[in-house]
Design an enzyme around this catalytic site. Structure first.
Site, PDB file in Angstrom:
ATOM      1  CB  THR A   1      -0.865   0.038   1.381  1.00 57.16           C
ATOM      2  OG1 THR A   1      -1.671  -1.102   1.328  1.00 57.16           O
ATOM      3  CG2 THR A   1      -1.815   1.047   1.107  1.00 57.16           C
ATOM      4  CB  VAL A   2       3.119   2.698   2.581  1.00 59.67           C
ATOM      5  CG1 VAL A   2       3.983   4.293   2.527  1.00 59.67           C
ATOM      6  CG2 VAL A   2       2.020   2.576   3.600  1.00 59.67           C
TER       7      VAL A   2
ATOM      8  CE  LYS B   1       1.806   1.035  11.224  1.00 59.82           C
ATOM      9  NZ  LYS B   1       0.650   1.574  10.824  1.00 59.82           N
TER      10      LYS B   1
ATOM     11  N   GLY C   1       0.113   9.211   9.761  1.00 62.18           N
ATOM     12  CA  GLY C   1      -0.193   9.042   8.188  1.00 62.18           C
ATOM     13  C   GLY C   1       0.785  10.042   7.646  1.00 62.18           C
TER      14      GLY C   1
ATOM     15  CB  ILE D   1      -0.065  14.524  10.291  1.00 58.25           C
ATOM     16  CG1 ILE D   1      -1.856  14.367  10.028  1.00 58.25           C
ATOM     17  CG2 ILE D   1      -0.188  15.889  11.179  1.00 58.25           C
ATOM     18  CD1 ILE D   1      -2.550  13.798  11.229  1.00 58.25           C
TER      19      ILE D   1
ATOM     20  N   GLY E   1      -7.792  -0.243   2.833  1.00 54.56           N
ATOM     21  CA  GLY E   1      -6.231  -0.083   3.256  1.00 54.56           C
ATOM     22  C   GLY E   1      -5.946   0.593   4.313  1.00 54.56           C
TER      23      GLY E   1
ATOM     24  CD  GLU F   1      -1.124  -1.651  10.816  1.00 60.54           C
ATOM     25  OE1 GLU F   1      -0.102  -2.329  10.444  1.00 60.54           O
ATOM     26  OE2 GLU F   1      -1.250  -0.407  10.440  1.00 60.54           O
TER      27      GLU F   1
ATOM     28  CG  ASP G   1      -1.349   1.390  14.297  1.00 60.70           C
ATOM     29  OD1 ASP G   1      -0.012   1.003  13.585  1.00 60.70           O
ATOM     30  OD2 ASP G   1      -1.674   2.352  14.253  1.00 60.70           O
TER      31      ASP G   1
ATOM     32  CE  LYS H   1       0.110   4.478  13.484  1.00 60.77           C
ATOM     33  NZ  LYS H   1      -1.149   4.719  13.148  1.00 60.77           N
TER      34      LYS H   1
END
Ligand code: HSE
Length: 401
Positions: free
Chosen positions: A11-12, A100, A129, A131, A182, A185, A196, A200
């Site tokens: 995805t990323v 992360k 994400g 930001i 998407g 996880e 998650d 972070k």
């Protein structure tokens, strides 16, 4: 021209290619140089993909190519990502990542390794994400003494809570939609159990404290116990239910935790809905500053990775330093944190609850019957847990912000 490699075309990683393909001119303008993907590392082939010719399956091709100056690690997970990142930094390549899990586990030592090799290690996309919160913490507000950080840090759970609140939707079907979009996880337990958000929070806490806050030291609860009834009471109380990661410095002690909270409607965090994340940081001179944007999703997250690439291209030959030392931070036990709690129990437990929790305030919700609900006065987490365990008909609780 700067040549880069992308590790992981999921995805990323595919988002990074998409951002560079779409905004190539703006990226070149910002970096003062053109940026080209030379390799994409993945186990799979991508026949028909625009970048299929760049796909390789052997990390050594990338690490042994002196033309590659920057690596984007978008694979996720600890291994082999950790080994690949270390080897890249040792070969004199700068590394940026959205990973992360890895940053929370090994970020400070990777920053140290980058410094030793006079390259950079950046991880903007690992929190919030798209930001630009970490860069801002490390740059624009680095001179502030930060007292607190509170954030909605997981898009999937915020999406689920929003749909449950606004549409009365059921947990599993909303989770499925978040997965399809998407946001979630691979193992959605990481989202819904708060792991998650915890990672972070650990990254934010480390940058806030300038030391290494281990995610294992952060008390964490997820959103799986939240029910439709909780939302009914939240409405009565004029609050929204949000999964918050928080770090706080109080009387010289450092607290960090992740849990769902009832957030008063007049707090801006209460209005953050869907996949959006928001992070409220309080500095001693600045007061509150709020960062808001898409906390998950392909293009938004990839945009943050590309921002790191640009930063590293602009700082070629230099190490971009972080206020982040590889020494363990001391996190205060959550037992000593003090706050109000919202509690639900069986109607038959009313007398017992009234004896256990002094000065409680009863809460009623029109659509809920057969139970007794109340808000406690300010008490410590330890006192709350001890008394809550003595309720024979306990049905659940939430913390009040
Ligand atoms: N699963 C994560 C989320 C992805 O929902 O926020 C972005 O880190």
């Amino acid at each position: 021209m700067t040549k880069i490699a992308v590790l992981g075309y999921g995805t990323v990683g595919s988002g990074v290619a998409h951002v560079l393909d779409t905004n190539g001119a703006q990226v070149a303008d910002s970096a003062h140089d053109e940026i080209e993907i030379k390799y994409i590392l993945d186990l799979r082939d991508f026949p028909g993909d625009k970048h299929e010719a760049q796909v390789v399956h052997d990390i050594d091709i990338i690490l042994n190519d002196p033309e590659v100056e920057v690596i984007c690690e978008t694979m996720g997970g600890i291994e082999p990502a950790f080994t690949f990142e270390k080897r890249a930094l040792e070969s004199g390549k700068s590394v940026c990542t959205s990973n992360k899990e890895l940053v929370a586990a090994h970020g400070p030592e990777l920053v140290e390794l980058a410094e030793k090799n006079n390259v950079s290690y950046l991880f903007e996309a690992s929190v919030g994400g798209g930001i630009p919160v970490l860069r801002s913490m490390n740059d624009s507000i680095r001179h502030e003494q930060l007292d607190s950080i509170r954030g909605i840090l997981n898009g999937t759970t915020n999406y689920i809570l929003t749909k449950m609140c606004q549409e009365g939707a059921d947990f599993d079907s909303v989770l499925k939609v978040a997965q399809d979009k998407g946001y979630a996880e691979r193992n959605p337990e990481a989202d819904i159990e708060g792991h998650d958000a915890c990672r972070k929070t650990a990254i934010l806490a480390s940058i806030m404290s300038g030391q290494f806050v281990k995610h294992e030291d952060i008390y964490t609860e997820g959103i799986t116990k939240i029910t439709g009834e909780d939302f009914e009471y939240a409405k009565t109380l004029g609050t929204s239910i949000k999964l918050l990661g928080s770090c706080e410095r109080k009387n010289g002690k450092f607290f960090a935790m992740v849990a769902p909270f009832m957030v008063p409607a007049d707090n801006a965090l209460a209005t953050v809905n869907g996949v959006f994340n928001a992070i409220d940081i309080h500095g001693n001179m600045l007061g509150d500053v709020m960062y808001y944007g898409k906390g998950a999703g392909k293009d938004a997250t990839a945009s943050a990775v590309v921002a790191d690439v640009i930063d590293m291209v602009r700082h070629k030959g230099k190490h971009i330093d972080w206020n982040l030392r590889n020494v363990p931070a001391t996190v205060e036990s959550n037992d000593n944190a003090v706050r109000k709690f919202f509690v639900r129990c069986d109607a038959s437990d009313k007398d017992n609850a009234t004896k256990l929790f002094a000065n409680l305030a009863e809460v009623k919700a029109e659509k809920v019957s057969g139970e007794f609900a109340f808000v406690t006065s300010e008490i410590s987490e330890k006192e709350f847990a001890d008394n809550y365990a003595k309720l024979s008909g306990a049905k659940g609780y939430l913390r009040m912000l």
